[in-house]
Design a protein around this motif. Structure first.
Motif, short mmCIF file in Angstrom:
data_model
loop_
_atom_site.label_atom_id
_atom_site.label_comp_id
_atom_site.label_asym_id
_atom_site.label_seq_id
_atom_site.Cartn_x
_atom_site.Cartn_y
_atom_site.Cartn_z
N CYS A 28 0.87 -1.17 0.00
CA CYS A 28 0.00 0.00 0.00
C CYS A 28 0.91 1.22 0.00
O CYS A 28 0.80 2.09 -0.86
CB CYS A 28 -0.89 -0.02 1.24
N ARG A 53 3.86 -1.91 -7.50
CA ARG A 53 3.20 -0.70 -7.03
C ARG A 53 3.74 -0.30 -5.66
O ARG A 53 4.22 -1.15 -4.91
CB ARG A 53 1.68 -0.86 -6.92
N LYS A 58 0.14 9.40 0.25
CA LYS A 58 -1.09 8.68 0.61
C LYS A 58 -2.19 9.65 1.04
O LYS A 58 -2.04 10.31 2.07
CB LYS A 58 -0.83 7.70 1.77
N HIS A 206 -8.72 -2.86 -2.10
CA HIS A 206 -9.50 -1.74 -1.57
C HIS A 206 -11.00 -2.01 -1.58
O HIS A 206 -11.75 -1.34 -0.88
CB HIS A 206 -9.12 -0.44 -2.28
N GLU A 232 -2.53 -5.48 -3.12
CA GLU A 232 -1.45 -5.01 -2.25
C GLU A 232 -0.73 -6.17 -1.55
O GLU A 232 -1.38 -7.12 -1.10
CB GLU A 232 -2.01 -4.06 -1.18
N ASP A 243 -3.27 0.25 5.64
CA ASP A 243 -4.04 -0.87 5.09
C ASP A 243 -3.50 -2.26 5.49
O ASP A 243 -3.42 -3.18 4.67
CB ASP A 243 -4.12 -0.76 3.56
N GLN A 246 -5.62 -5.65 4.83
CA GLN A 246 -5.93 -6.17 3.50
C GLN A 246 -4.69 -6.67 2.73
O GLN A 246 -4.81 -7.18 1.64
CB GLN A 246 -6.66 -5.11 2.67
MN MN Z 1 -3.99 0.96 0.21
#
Ligand code: MN
Ligand code: PEP
Length: 363
Positions: A28, A53, A58, A206, A232, A243, A246
């Protein structure tokens, strides 16, 4: 180590961009140089990832949350690319961020959901992209508004960006649901229908906001013919600076990608085409019948409208509407129709009835 000179990276990026599915993964947020590099190397080792990524800036809902490492993380991504050969992508939200990302050779840019909602920001990003040859992915806006999403695509396209893709990351809603952001698949499908020339990838991370249902969403996206996934990953998911719930380890990401059942849009099999053609004819036939029946239903509603008009009665009677829905839930369940579908279907039918009655009342 792989060659990562500029020309070669352009080619590698093009290959990734044109690959179906394009798999994007990474943290993330970029947190430390070691974290970025270890994530990249472990992702590269899975052999399942096309693009790395990492969030550098953020946009967070509340101040005080980790708002990204900033431009200082960009050289880390450069280094990760040098070590793994993976092209990189970051989220940009301002003209300055575009400039910084380009200075550090980021290969693909993405516009985040909180930016897509704001035409001023999208325009600023688009202006910074004028004359720049780089692929850009545009996430759906946080609210379920296809015009805003389309508007962002148009602004970026008008700036001359040739390679544009969409990312479906779900839509925020009030209250707690199973998802962090409701997928509202029909909106992504409609966007895909309107823009068949744009690739669309899905962002299960997300949408889900939690690891345990990532696979279901990823598989559904592939079943719906999405062009790729952005998921992610983190070397220590539970301790991620953003995050955490997740994210999955690079190895888990690799397993997930391996266990997805990849489907293609078409096949050369004649038997398949013949069978499908027959079934589709049946569907067309039933759809025609459904429309005839609906039209009959509206004619009856109009008759009711006449009676209501003559007796000066309101169109809507909540009791009757409840009765219709209750009946439909019970009957629908026996016929294998979900409550969600029944609600949506009867909402639409009921609204159409009201419109027909309204015309009669006010004729
Ligand atoms: Mn994220
Ligand atoms: C992200 O990808 O980390 C992110 C911030 O996503 P979104 O714009 O979808 O919230």
């Amino acid at each position: 180590m792989q060659a990562t000179d500029a020309t070669n990276m352009k080619e590698v990026t093009q290959q990734a961009w044109n690959k179906k599915p394009m798999i994007i993964s990474g943290p993330c947020s970029a947190e430390t140089e070691a974290q970025v590099i270890e994530t990249a190397q472990r992702l590269a080792n899975t052999g399942k990832v096309d693009v790395l990524r990492a969030g550098i800036w953020k946009p967070r809902t509340k101040p005080g949350m980790f708002e990204g490492i900033g431009a200082k993380g960009l050289p880390w991504l450069q280094q990760a690319k040098k070590l793994t050969g993976l092209p990189t992508t970051v989220e940009i939200a301002t003209g300055k961020q575009v400039e910084d990302a380009l200075t550090f050779d980021v290969d693909i840019l993405w516009i985040g959901a909180r930016t897509t909602v704001n035409p001023f920001s999208v325009q600023e990003v688009a202006d910074a992209l004028r004359g720049v040859d780089i692929p850009v992915l545009i996430k759906n806006p946080i609210n379920p508004d296809l015009e805003l999403w389309s508007g962002a695509v148009e602004r970026v396209a008008r700036a001359g960006v040739k390679q544009i893709g969409l990312i479906h990351r779900g839509f925020s809603s009030y209250g707690n649901t199973e998802y962090r952001n409701a997928p509202m698949w029909h909106l992504a499908i409609e966007m895909k229908r309107r823009n068949p020339e744009l690739k669309i990838i899905n962002d299960p991370s997300h949408i889900c906001g939690r690891r345990d249902i990532l696979m279901d969403v990823a598989q559904k996206a592939i079943d719906l013919d999405f062009d790729g996934l952005m998921i992610e990953s983190h070397i220590d998911p539970d301790n991620a600076w953003s995050d955490a719930k997740q994210q999955v380890t690079p190895e888990r990401l690799g397993e997930m990608i391996s266990s997805i059942i990849w489907r293609s849009e078409d096949t050369a099999s004649q038997e398949y085409h013949a069978a499908l053609e027959k079934l589709r004819q049946q569907i067309n036939h039933l759809d025609d019948e459904l429309m005839q029946i609906l039209s009959q239903r509206m004619k009856i509603a109009e008759k009711i409208g006449e009676y209501k008009k003559n007796n000066n009665i309101t169109i809507l009677q909540t009791n009757r509407w409840n009765e219709i829905l209750e009946r439909a839930f019970v009957k629908g369940e026996k016929q294998g129709l979900s409550k969600e579908f029944i609600t949506r279907y009867f909402d639409a039918v009921h609204m159409e009835s009201i419109n027909h009655q309204n015309k009669i009342m006010n004729a």
